[in-house]
Scaffold this active site. Structure first.
Site, PDB file in Angstrom:
ATOM      1  N   ASP A 138      -2.567 -17.963   1.729  1.00 25.80           N
ATOM      2  CA  ASP A 138      -3.735 -18.554   1.075  1.00 25.80           C
ATOM      3  C   ASP A 138      -4.223 -19.790   1.837  1.00 25.80           C
ATOM      4  O   ASP A 138      -5.426 -19.993   2.002  1.00 25.80           O
ATOM      5  CB  ASP A 138      -3.442 -18.885  -0.389  1.00 25.80           C
ATOM      6  N   TYR A 184       0.811  -1.206   0.000  1.00 25.72           N
ATOM      7  CA  TYR A 184       0.000   0.000   0.000  1.00 25.72           C
ATOM      8  C   TYR A 184       0.854   1.270   0.000  1.00 25.72           C
ATOM      9  O   TYR A 184       0.362   2.346  -0.335  1.00 25.72           O
ATOM     10  CB  TYR A 184      -0.933   0.032   1.210  1.00 25.72           C
TER      11      TYR A 184
END
Length: 368
Positions: A226, A142
């Protein structure tokens, strides 16, 4: 000692409505527990843009840097979708996080027993759930450079965001997570993508270094992010504290939030380095958004914002017993079957209003 100082930034949408219920809790402590706060209120988000032409003013930013803690409601709304990216309401929140250097985002996911059937997962999977996700908040993809959208010289465009972490950034958020684990179940799971990302390899190595050199008494495991997402919806109670980077923390904490049945129930804390008085730089906010579709209708659930204040009592003001009082009152109210509209599901009972839910929590605090 002066009273602890608190900057309240209600923001947009339902932010002012849920924050009004927090003010009731603050006033109750003043009247009943002789616990007073120096409270200042200001603007952030779209309302700040309307007033100042920026999602947060320099003056408000300076004030945020000077107080013991900041409590924020919500920002954003469709009215501001046309603004340049740099002026969108969410940039006010990101500026607070970045300039206050709030590197550790604490996102608890707790399933109150009264709401166990409200989750989309089976009761036995979520009943009694109490986990904490620690998300690195000031670095990663970010904030990494280079970033942007450019032409590719072939008639198309290229969007670039850079995932970047340093040893110091990883170690400090790891220490925050290990410290929390010591106070809870003494287990920490670190999640990254070391199988495909060099930043993930560095993350795993640095968290391991902190463990071996400073926190060997805490049980540490590693998991690919994940796989962690899959395990969160398979059997979330295997986890106690999870630490992960900015991007994966954003995704995993929202997934964990829905295990509890409603985003309207979940608080968060964003913590930085200690100030001169020993308290950490801190911002507390509910996980939910501004919900402009129900703003001004007295329908919003104020519990997440009330629980965010409870986190402030615990982490900024060392008032753990008072935080327990607030959290216990919320649990008692839910056990009584008192619900705002978001918590009704298929039940036929009538919902209470935002103000009525706040009043119910206050009443339960008085009965504790």
């Amino acid at each position: 000692m002066p009273n602890p100082s608190l900057l309240i930034l209600p923001g947009d949408g339902i932010g002012p409505e849920v924050m009004a219920e927090v003010r009731k809790v603050i006033d109750w402590f003043d009247s009943n527990k002789n616990v007073s706060f120096e409270v200042t209120e200001d603007l952030v988000g779209g309302c700040a843009y309307d007033a100042h032409g920026a999602p947060i003013s320099d003056e408000t930013m300076e004030l945020a840097q000077s107080v013991d803690a900041v409590l924020l409601g919500a920002v954003g709304g469709p009215k501001y979708d046309v603004l340049d990216f740099s002026l969108k309401p969410e940039r006010g929140l990101l500026r607070l996080r970045k300039e206050m250097d709030l590197f550790a985002n604490l996102r608890p996911a707790q399933c109150f027993d009264a709401l166990a059937d409200f989750s989309s997962l089976k009761r036995d999977v979520v009943a009694g759930l109490d986990i904490m996700i620690v998300r690195e908040l000031t670095s990663g993809i970010y904030f990494g450079e280079p970033r942007g959208i450019t032409d590719d010289n072939e008639g198309g465009r290229v969007g670039v965001n850079t995932q970047r972490y340093t040893t110091a950034e990883i170690r400090r958020v790891a220490r925050a997570a290990f410290d929390l684990a010591r106070k809870r179940g003494n287990k920490l799971c670190s999640m990254e993508k070391a199988n495909v990302m060099e930043s993930g390899v560095l993350w795993r190595e640095e968290v391991t270094w902190v463990h071996e050199n400073e926190y060997s008494d805490v049980e540490l495991t590693h998991m690919y992010a994940d796989a962690g997402a899959m395990q969160l919806v398979r059997w979330p109670k295997q986890f106690d504290v999870i630490v992960t980077d900015n991007l994966f923390g954003d995704l995993l904490s929202d997934a964990a939030a829905m295990l509890t049945g409603s985003l309207g129930m979940l608080p968060s804390a964003s913590l930085g380095a200690p100030m001169d008085n020993g308290r950490p730089k801190a911002l507390y906010e509910p996980v939910h958004g501004s919900a402009p579709d129900i703003a001004g209708q007295d329908r919003a659930n104020p519990i997440a914002c009330i629980l965010s204040f409870a986190m402030a009592l615990r982490y900024s003001f060392d008032m753990g017993q008072h935080a327990d009082l607030v959290e216990g009152a919320v649990e008692a109210v839910l056990a009584q079957g008192i619900r705002t509209a978001d918590l009704l599901g298929d039940e036929g009972s009538d919902p209470v209003s935002t103000a009525e839910m706040g009043d119910a929590v206050i009443a339960a605090m008085g009965e504790a």
